[in-house]
Design a protein around this motif. Structure first.
Motif, PDB file in Angstrom:
ATOM      1  N   SER A  71       0.811  -1.219   0.000  1.00 44.00           N
ATOM      2  CA  SER A  71       0.000   0.000   0.000  1.00 44.00           C
ATOM      3  C   SER A  71       0.841   1.265   0.000  1.00 44.00           C
ATOM      4  CB  SER A  71      -0.935   0.001   1.213  1.00 44.00           C
ATOM      5  OG  SER A  71      -0.192  -0.028   2.420  1.00 44.00           O
ATOM      6  N   LEU A  72       2.125   1.155   0.331  1.00 45.20           N
ATOM      7  CA  LEU A  72       2.997   2.321   0.442  1.00 45.20           C
ATOM      8  C   LEU A  72       2.942   3.198  -0.801  1.00 45.20           C
ATOM      9  CD1 LEU A  72       5.059   3.627   2.376  1.00 45.20           C
ATOM     10  CD2 LEU A  72       6.849   2.315   1.210  1.00 45.20           C
ATOM     11  N   GLN A  73       2.940   2.568  -1.967  1.00 44.55           N
ATOM     12  CA  GLN A  73       2.961   3.316  -3.227  1.00 44.55           C
ATOM     13  C   GLN A  73       1.640   4.020  -3.530  1.00 44.55           C
ATOM     14  OE1 GLN A  73       3.111   0.323  -6.543  1.00 44.55           O
ATOM     15  NE2 GLN A  73       2.721  -1.074  -4.835  1.00 44.55           N
ATOM     16  N   PHE A  74       0.566   3.636  -2.833  1.00 36.48           N
ATOM     17  CA  PHE A  74      -0.758   4.202  -3.096  1.00 36.48           C
ATOM     18  C   PHE A  74      -1.125   5.339  -2.135  1.00 36.48           C
ATOM     19  CE2 PHE A  74      -0.882  -0.204  -4.603  1.00 36.48           C
ATOM     20  CZ  PHE A  74      -1.357  -0.033  -5.899  1.00 36.48           C
ATOM     21  N   LEU A  75      -0.321   5.538  -1.097  1.00 30.27           N
ATOM     22  CA  LEU A  75      -0.683   6.504  -0.055  1.00 30.27           C
ATOM     23  C   LEU A  75      -0.814   7.925  -0.593  1.00 30.27           C
ATOM     24  CD1 LEU A  75       1.507   5.277   2.954  1.00 30.27           C
ATOM     25  CD2 LEU A  75      -0.846   4.665   2.383  1.00 30.27           C
ATOM     26  N   LYS A  76       0.044   8.278  -1.542  1.00 34.86           N
ATOM     27  CA  LYS A  76       0.021   9.650  -2.068  1.00 34.86           C
ATOM     28  C   LYS A  76      -1.263   9.960  -2.817  1.00 34.86           C
ATOM     29  CE  LYS A  76       2.533   8.381  -6.304  1.00 34.86           C
ATOM     30  NZ  LYS A  76       2.717   6.949  -5.955  1.00 34.86           N
ATOM     31  N   ASN A  77      -1.990   8.920  -3.243  1.00 31.16           N
ATOM     32  CA  ASN A  77      -3.209   9.124  -4.029  1.00 31.16           C
ATOM     33  C   ASN A  77      -4.484   9.143  -3.185  1.00 31.16           C
ATOM     34  OD1 ASN A  77      -1.586   8.991  -6.372  1.00 31.16           O
ATOM     35  ND2 ASN A  77      -1.754   6.753  -6.403  1.00 31.16           N
ATOM     36  N   ILE A  78      -4.373   8.877  -1.896  1.00 29.19           N
ATOM     37  CA  ILE A  78      -5.559   8.774  -1.045  1.00 29.19           C
ATOM     38  C   ILE A  78      -6.233  10.140  -0.893  1.00 29.19           C
ATOM     39  CG2 ILE A  78      -6.335   8.342   1.323  1.00 29.19           C
ATOM     40  CD1 ILE A  78      -4.365   6.056   1.477  1.00 29.19           C
ATOM     41  N   LYS A  79      -7.522  10.159  -1.187  1.00 28.01           N
ATOM     42  CA  LYS A  79      -8.310  11.391  -1.072  1.00 28.01           C
ATOM     43  C   LYS A  79      -9.475  11.226  -0.090  1.00 28.01           C
ATOM     44  CE  LYS A  79      -7.165  13.125  -5.701  1.00 28.01           C
ATOM     45  NZ  LYS A  79      -6.132  12.104  -5.969  1.00 28.01           N
ATOM     46  N   LYS A 120       2.924  13.658   5.819  1.00 26.05           N
ATOM     47  CA  LYS A 120       3.160  15.099   5.855  1.00 26.05           C
ATOM     48  C   LYS A 120       2.742  15.785   4.559  1.00 26.05           C
ATOM     49  CE  LYS A 120       6.852  15.286   9.308  1.00 26.05           C
ATOM     50  NZ  LYS A 120       8.273  15.646   9.574  1.00 26.05           N
ATOM     51  N   SER A 121       2.750  15.055   3.447  1.00 25.26           N
ATOM     52  CA  SER A 121       2.463  15.667   2.149  1.00 25.26           C
ATOM     53  C   SER A 121       1.031  15.433   1.669  1.00 25.26           C
ATOM     54  CB  SER A 121       3.446  15.142   1.095  1.00 25.26           C
ATOM     55  OG  SER A 121       3.316  13.739   0.938  1.00 25.26           O
ATOM     56  N   ASN A 122       0.242  14.628   2.417  1.00 24.69           N
ATOM     57  CA  ASN A 122      -1.132  14.335   2.014  1.00 24.69           C
ATOM     58  C   ASN A 122      -2.071  14.749   3.139  1.00 24.69           C
ATOM     59  OD1 ASN A 122      -3.634  13.234   1.317  1.00 24.69           O
ATOM     60  ND2 ASN A 122      -2.801  11.318   0.564  1.00 24.69           N
ATOM     61  N   SER A 123      -2.892  15.755   2.893  1.00 23.68           N
ATOM     62  CA  SER A 123      -3.762  16.291   3.943  1.00 23.68           C
ATOM     63  C   SER A 123      -4.836  15.309   4.387  1.00 23.68           C
ATOM     64  CB  SER A 123      -4.427  17.583   3.458  1.00 23.68           C
ATOM     65  OG  SER A 123      -5.246  17.332   2.321  1.00 23.68           O
ATOM     66  N   HIS A 124      -5.079  14.256   3.602  1.00 26.12           N
ATOM     67  CA  HIS A 124      -6.104  13.267   3.945  1.00 26.12           C
ATOM     68  C   HIS A 124      -5.550  12.132   4.808  1.00 26.12           C
ATOM     69  CE1 HIS A 124      -8.855  15.124   1.091  1.00 26.12           C
ATOM     70  NE2 HIS A 124      -7.876  15.128   0.206  1.00 26.12           N
ATOM     71  N   LEU A 125      -4.224  12.044   4.889  1.00 28.82           N
ATOM     72  CA  LEU A 125      -3.581  10.907   5.553  1.00 28.82           C
ATOM     73  C   LEU A 125      -3.048  11.311   6.922  1.00 28.82           C
ATOM     74  CD1 LEU A 125      -2.732   7.923   5.088  1.00 28.82           C
ATOM     75  CD2 LEU A 125      -0.579   8.796   4.158  1.00 28.82           C
TER      76      LEU A 125
END
Length: 317
Positions: free
Chosen positions: A246-254, A279-284
C-alpha cells in the motif's frame, strides 16, 4: 497532514511489544453475538460476513478486515465491533476467502492486495442503505484498506474514512522482519496455518498440489513463491510484494485515513512508517505510539486504544 502525537500509555507490563502481541492474539476474549450473511463475489465465489448491530437503527457501518490467517471472530475485530455497536454503529466483520470455516470455491484465496473483494463488500453495504461506511483493517487487512483508498477507482461517496492498524505498508520489508530470529515463533505459527489451508486446497485441486511440494515450503516467502503469487496472477513473491504494498498508493488517497503503527511492532520495517507521505497528504493521518506491539494496544476494561481512536476519528469527521 502533521503527524499525530499519540497519547497511548499501556499498563506497565505491556510496554513489552512481544507480551502485548501475544496477549492480544492468544489471551484476549470478547463475547459478541454475530449474524452470518453470505454474499457472492463478482467472480462467482463467496464471502461470509459476520454482522453485529447497534441497539437502534443505524445508517453507519464499520467494515472490519482481519489479518493474515485471521477470521471475523478474532478479538481484534469483535472488540472493535462491540465498541462500535455501543456507539450506534453497525459492524460488518469480513471473513476473507477460505477463512470462515469453509473453503472457497476456487484455487485462488485471499492476499494482501485483494481489494476487489473489499469492493464487493462495500457495494453490498451501499445496497443495504448505509450512508456512512468506514473501513478498519488490521495488519494485512490494513494494507488492503489503504491500497483500496489509493487505487485508481471510483470510490462510493458513502465511504467516509479508512483506518489501518499495525499495517505492513511495505510487504517486502515486513516479510524481511518476519523472517528474522526475533519473530521466529510468529513465522512458524503463520506457516503452519497457511500449510494447513493449502492441504485443504490440495483436496479440492489434487492436480495442482502434492504432498512433496507442500512439505518443501519452509518459510513464508517460499509459501508466497509457491502459492500466493501464482494463484493470484503474480510472477513471484517479489512481484506480489511490489504490486500489492500500500505504500505506493498513499500519495493518491483522497479519503480521510488514519494509520496507527506502534514503534515497537516487530513485524514492521522502517518503511512501514510513512512519515513523508503523511506530511504531504492532507487526507492521511499517521500516529506512531511508542508501545503497542502488533495489534497490542491494551487498555483497561478490555477496550483497546486503537479501537477508541478509530471511533474518535470517525466521530471527528
Amino acid at each position: 497532514m502533521p503527524i499525530i502525537e499519540s497519547t497511548y500509555k499501556p499498563p506497565f507490563q505491556f510496554k513489552n511489544g512481544f507480551l502485548a502481541t501475544v496477549y492480544s492474539g492468544l489471551v484476549r476474549n470478547i463475547e459478541l453475538k454475530q449474524q452470518r450473511e453470505r454474499i457472492k463475489t463478482k467472480d462467482d465465489d463467496f464471502l461470509d460476513l459476520d454482522w453485529s448491530y447497534a441497539e437502534g437503527q443505524s445508517d453507519a457501518v464499520f467494515i472490519l478486515l482481519h489479518g493474515l490467517e485471521g477470521h471475523a471472530q478474532r478479538p481484534y475485530l469483535t472488540g472493535a465491533a462491540k465498541l462500535f455497536n455501543k456507539n450506534n454503529v453497525d459492524a460488518c466483520a469480513v471473513n476473507f476467502r477460505g477463512c470462515s470455516g469453509e473453503p472457497n470455491r476456487f484455487y485462488r484465496s485471499y492476499h494482501s492486495g485483494a481489494t476487489e473483494d473489499l469492493d464487493d463488500v462495500i457495494q453490498h453495504c451501499v445496497k443495504k442503505g448505509y450512508s456512512k461506511i468506514y473501513i478498519k483493517g488490521i495488519s494485512l487487512g490494513g494494507n488492503i484498506t489503504l491500497k483500496y483508498l489509493g487505487e485508481e477507482r471510483e470510490i462510493p461517496s458513502e465511504v467516509k474514512a479508512g483506518i489501518a492498524i499495525s499495517v505492513p505498508c511495505s510487504l517486502s520489508g515486513s516479510a524481511d522482519e518476519l523472517h528474522k530470529m526475533k519473530n521466529r515463533a510468529f513465522a512458524i505459527r503463520f506457516r503452519r496455518h497457511l500449510l494447513d489451508k493449502l492441504k485443504v486446497k490440495q483436496q479440492q485441486f489434487p492436480n495442482k498440489l502434492n504432498d512433496k511440494a507442500i512439505n518443501s515450503i519452509k518459510t513464508l516467502r517460499e509459501f508466497d513463491d509457491f502459492y500466493t503469487a501464482p494463484a493470484h496472477g503474480f510472477e513471484d513473491s517479489a512481484d506480489y510484494y511490489k504490486k500489492c504494498s500500500s505504500l505506493q498508493f498513499l500519495k493518491n488517497i483522497k479519503t480521510s485515513a488514519l494509520i496507527i503503527n506502534a514503534l515497537n511492532d516487530s513485524f514492521l520495517s522502517a518503511d512501514c512508517y510513512p512519515v513523508k507521505d503523511a506530511k504531504s497528504n492532507s487526507h492521511l493521518h499517521l500516529e506512531m505510539p511508542k508501545y503497542g506491539g502488533h495489534v497490542g494496544f491494551i487498555l483497561s476494561k478490555n477496550v483497546y486504544y486503537n479501537e477508541k481512536r478509530a471511533l474518535e476519528f470517525v466521530q471527528e469527521l
